[in-house]
Design a protein around this motif. Structure first.
Motif: not given
Length: 477
Positions: A46-70
């Motif tokens: 569980l994250p304790v410290d905040p992340s920047t908006p861009n880093s959160v979006l970058d994680e989504l681009k890396e971890k979520l979007l490529p592995y969704c059922t389209n």
């Protein structure tokens, strides 16, 4: 997050999603990834410290979007999860920002009014009169549960909701029912053995003689008939039960009639083959899912009730902390009093915006295109001596099977292997099912991006993969 940061991030998200929708046909339908790999991507504390908006979006681009059922891909033809229309996507964005909990009028007056209007549209569409009402739900599972609870309470004259189920009761439905019916019969306290799955005819409609026989046998054994669940668009083939005859039998036996139109409700809009004359409005309660064939994003189901007062009788509990002392004219509609859920998402916004942006004529055109695609695939399978269609598709669901297997076990394995190969190809996603004890490919276009050429390409792939496996099996023998 200040307004500028929110605006910047919002613009990035809209651009990201616009590019995603624009390029969706170029993507794989199903990701080429192992479950272990996906799980590992999100294996973090569980994250304790905040992340920047861009880093959160970058994680989504890396971890979520490529592995969704389209599911918006034109080759997605499996479970009934249609391509979400773009304005519905925008509606969910707005919905989350406003965060209206319409369980209580005081947390969303305009949202409550909007849901009541959307429900009026749906009840009108089903052919109900001005006494009808309902709730938007998470989907058909919850809507069928509510419909069965209403049946239990009405038939027991509300004794069961206070004292529990005291007698033996039975619920009757097609062998082609959705599994939510089984779960609902369990959850209202009857037990799954109280469900009577009935045989279907060659068109997969419930047989009335089987229903009559089951009722007579139960009454002979001291079991009381409670409810008939008619199916208005089965998951496998889109079959529609004879709702008018089910109504006649239900009235004779003093039973509740619930109609599951979660999938088939879309056909009420059809221009080519509208089903507004099939008696759906005769049911005491109806399940219909705008997030299926109305192309709204998940989640947006609905339970409609012929007599809106029945909802209040079954769910009308008012705790003191939710008393609305300002409702002197009984105009502040409280959904928590008239339904099962108290915290309720603002689901009507995506449905309202979808109807307003596209209108029923455009949505009907998408529906009719999907039906034409299913009928086209039916024609392709019927002309090929190695394939067999289950029946002429009344909707967009179609089941076909390859006849070249030597045994039932071999056929089951072949169909499963072909479905897996098609998934791995990345071009399409289909499922398998069983009808009358045999294995079939289940193909269900409910996507406004799907075109006839996709059905041709899918059938070519089915032909080549089925023959390849059959030949290798034969050679191995």
């Amino acid at each position: 997050m200040d307004p500028k940061e929110f605006r910047d991030m919002g613009h990035q998200v809209v651009d990201l999603l616009a590019d995603y929708l624009d390029q969706i046909e170029t993507k794989r339908v199903f990701p080429d990834v192992e479950p272990r790999t996906v799980n590992q991507l999100f294996n973090e504390p569980l994250p304790v410290d905040p992340s920047t908006p861009n880093s959160v979006l970058d994680e989504l681009k890396e971890k979520l979007l490529p592995y969704c059922t389209n599911v918006g891909h034109p080759g997605y033809m499996g479970l009934i999860t249609p391509s979400p229309n773009p304005v519905g996507i925008v509606a969910d964005f707005i919905c989350s920002a406003l965060n209206q909990n319409i369980g209580a009028y005081s947390i969303g007056p305009s949202a409550v009014a909007m849901e009541r209007r959307v429900l009026r549209w749906l009840t009108d569409l089903c052919g109900c009169d001005e006494n009808a009402g309902g709730n938007l739900t998470s989907g058909g599972m919850m809507a069928n549960f509510i419909g069965l609870k209403l049946a239990r309470d009405t038939v027991t004259r509300d004794q069961a909701q206070f004292d529990g189920v005291q007698d033996r009761w039975a619920v009757y439905t097609s062998e082609e029912r959705h599994v939510s019916v089984d779960k609902a019969v369990d959850c209202i306290g009857l037990g799954r053995n109280a469900l009577r799955p009935l045989a279907t005819d060659a068109n997969f409609q419930v047989r009335l003689d089987a229903l009559e026989e089951a009722i007579a046998q139960d009454k002979k054994n001291g079991i009381q008939p409670m409810c008939i669940v008619g199916i208005f668009g089965t998951t496998n083939t889109g079959a529609v039960d004879d709702i008018r005859e089910l109504r006649r039998i239900a009235d004779r036996e003093g039973m509740w009639l619930h109609a599951d139109a979660a999938y088939g409700g879309g056909m009420l809009l059809s221009n080519d083959a509208p089903m507004r004359d099939r008696g759906l409005g005769l049911a005491d309660s109806i399940t219909i899912d705008p997030h299926k064939w109305f192309y709204a994003p998940l989640d947006a189901g609905a339970v409609l009730v012929k007599d809106d007062r029945r909802l209040t009788a079954s769910f009308g509990i008012k705790p003191s902390y939710l008393t609305d002392e300002f409702d002197r004219a009984n105009e502040r509609y409280q959904y928590y009093v008239h339904g099962f859920e108290q915290s309720r998402r603002f689901r009507s916004l995506k449905v309202w915006m979808s109807f307003k942006r596209y209108g029923t004529r455009q949505i009907a055109e998408w529906i009719d295109n999907n039906v034409r695609q299913a009928k086209h695939l039916y024609a392709l399978a019927e002309r090929d001596p190695e394939f067999e269609p289950a029946c002429v598709p009344p909707m967009s669901a179609i089941c076909i099977r390859y006849k070249g297997a030597q045994s039932d076990d071999e056929s089951k394995g072949l169909h499963a292997e072909v479905a897996q190969r098609i998934e791995q190809s990345g071009r399409f996603w289909i499922s398998t099912t069983e009808l009358k004890g045999r294995t079939w490919f289940r193909i269900n276009p409910v996507n406004f991006r799907t075109r006839q050429e996709h059905m041709d390409q899918l059938f070519d792939l089915l032909q080549s993969e089925c023959r390849s496996i059959a030949e290798s099996t034969s050679a191995g023998v």
